[in-house]
Design a protein around this motif. Structure first.
Motif, mmCIF file in Angstrom:
data_model
loop_
_atom_site.group_PDB
_atom_site.id
_atom_site.type_symbol
_atom_site.label_atom_id
_atom_site.label_comp_id
_atom_site.label_asym_id
_atom_site.label_seq_id
_atom_site.Cartn_x
_atom_site.Cartn_y
_atom_site.Cartn_z
ATOM 1 N N ARG A 124 75.620 81.444 10.883
ATOM 2 C CA ARG A 124 75.880 81.650 9.452
ATOM 3 C C ARG A 124 74.592 81.609 8.656
ATOM 4 O O ARG A 124 74.374 82.399 7.738
ATOM 5 C CB ARG A 124 76.851 80.573 8.936
ATOM 6 N N ILE A 125 73.709 80.668 9.018
ATOM 7 C CA ILE A 125 72.430 80.570 8.299
ATOM 8 C C ILE A 125 71.603 81.820 8.559
ATOM 9 O O ILE A 125 71.010 82.405 7.645
ATOM 10 C CB ILE A 125 71.666 79.296 8.735
ATOM 11 N N ALA A 126 71.597 82.261 9.818
ATOM 12 C CA ALA A 126 70.851 83.481 10.147
ATOM 13 C C ALA A 126 71.396 84.663 9.345
ATOM 14 O O ALA A 126 70.636 85.471 8.813
ATOM 15 C CB ALA A 126 70.933 83.760 11.652
ATOM 16 N N ASP A 127 72.723 84.750 9.231
ATOM 17 C CA ASP A 127 73.330 85.865 8.491
ATOM 18 C C ASP A 127 72.925 85.814 7.015
ATOM 19 O O ASP A 127 72.633 86.832 6.401
ATOM 20 C CB ASP A 127 74.857 85.827 8.629
ATOM 21 N N THR A 128 72.910 84.603 6.465
ATOM 22 C CA THR A 128 72.516 84.445 5.060
ATOM 23 C C THR A 128 71.075 84.904 4.854
ATOM 24 O O THR A 128 70.767 85.621 3.896
ATOM 25 C CB THR A 128 72.640 82.963 4.639
ATOM 26 N N LEU A 129 70.206 84.498 5.779
ATOM 27 C CA LEU A 129 68.798 84.897 5.659
ATOM 28 C C LEU A 129 68.664 86.412 5.826
ATOM 29 O O LEU A 129 67.906 87.059 5.107
ATOM 30 C CB LEU A 129 67.951 84.184 6.724
#
Lengths: 269, 269
Positions: free
Chosen positions: B31-36
């Motif tokens: 999820r964090i990777a997707d946000t970035l």
């Protein structure tokens, strides 16, 4: 002229010197992977052969299951081997399709009523297993290259090509909707000679092509659609077809499983 | 005609729908990777910008260091970001060299005394930083394609090309030793027009080329020589140059950092 480029011998490329294990600082899984790679290169395991399983490796090398799994994982990440669910890990058979960029797009191919794709397959069974034809507003990158107004309608043809049951190519073509309206280009079956023969009939005969090629790792979606093994990139080809006066009439964005293709361009100096 | 192929907009390709975190089953690091990734695609971080570090991500998302590290690892594996030792993780600047296969090899390029490689650089600073010229017995794959006797001597020219300080291309050429003996082809500096101009002077003017293209993940050695980021494949080009009567006079095996190149082939129908 020689038929096969020497670069294709990936076994030769990957040949590495036999490593001694005395004072070897490589992690154990790496050493096991190297041993297996050498055995593959020496021909002890041929294309399509099953490699020793985790249990075999645990017994032979006296290691834990995780180490055995990691060793097999290295070969899969390198694209040398591939896992088949429930069956084990197998030596990847590299038997690529040869795609001849220039000869394939010569008029005699599609002019005579053959579809340009038929020329790619060399009697192998490349079939379209998914096709979808829609009319959509042009994405910005497409309207810019097709030189049409922003969000003007384009005919979009999405296809997936399968070889021997394995998906190998995704292709999405964009054509200006006004020039193809009412033609077979807007139908699933475009008829003899395909899209280019129809464009010629409509007065937009492709006379020039540009192919641009890149490579990168697949997105998750692409990997799923192409059923791509780990450690395998995709090749992107973007082809633009131009009619007279440099008028762009089609953009075809293709995504190829890199393990399934060799691209070839033959031309005179 | 349009200059830039739409496929090049990798930001657009990679655009993913904004995901809600309610009932989201993706692991936290994903999820964090997707946000970035979304922030990069939205232009909040441009090419070359530094991404938030592990400490920033731990604070912002209330996660452990390992989770933050995994999130940054996802973007690096996708080739969107790259780590620079001690400095953090940065958005990859994708500003590829455009290599025009056919025009580049036209006689007017090397015939007029320009080296064929000069045509590639578009005024960017592509330089050879390593060159090695030797005479060796032909490897089997080379002798087969050059149509010379097994293990007969070939002139081998190994070069590495660097762009803006970054190695982007390894090239190894093989030429039959008897036909190039005593010429500048056996020296580091081949003179104006390069190898092809010299071959022409020797009576072996290249009149036809074949380029074969593949892509795969780099070997460890290739990754080291090209200083390749994780998640980046190599493109392999094998070029064979033919003189009159289809006589093969040179094989050039090239290995390209895929993040640094777009290949282009322009041709008529």
């Amino acid at each position: 002229m020689a038929q096969v480029c020497p670069k294709l011998s990936r076994e030769e490329e990957r040949r590495v010197p036999m490593a001694s294990t005395n004072g070897d600082r490589r992690p154990k899984y790496q050493r096991i992977a190297d041993t297996l790679r050498e055995a593959i290169q020496a021909g002890e395991y041929g294309p399509g052969d099953r490699l020793p399983g985790e249990n075999d490796l645990m017994a032979t090398h006296d290691v834990a299951r995780m180490t055995a799994r990691q060793a097999l994982g290295v070969l899969q990440a390198e694209g040398i081997a591939e896992s088949r669910k429930g069956a084990g890990v197998f030596v990847r058979a590299f038997r690529p399709l040869r795609r001849r960029g220039i000869q394939r797009l010569a008029q005699e191919q599609w002019g005579a009523g053959r579809s340009i794709w038929a020329a790619d397959t060399e009697k192998r069974d490349l079939v379209v297993d998914q096709v979808e034809v829609t009319e959509e507003p042009a994405p910005e990158r497409i309207s810019v290259v097709l030189d049409v107004e922003a969000e003007s309608k384009v005919c979009v043809r999405r296809r997936r090509f399968v070889l021997d049951g394995k998906p190998v190519l995704l292709a999405t073509s964009y054509l200006p909707a006004p020039i193809v309206a009412g033609s077979a280009i807007t139908e699933e079956n475009t008829g003899p000679g395909g899209v280019y023969a129809r464009l010629a009939e409509l007065g937009y005969k492709p006379v020039h092509f540009r192919e641009e090629i890149r490579s990168r790792m697949p997105s998750k979606d692409e990997a799923a659609q192409l059923n791509i093994s780990a450690g395998t990139p995709v090749i992107l080809i973007c082809r633009t077809a131009f009619a007279d006066e440099g008028r762009p009439v089609e953009i075809n964005e293709m995504t190829l499983d890199a393990a399934s293709y060799v691209l070839e361009y033959d031309f005179d100096a």
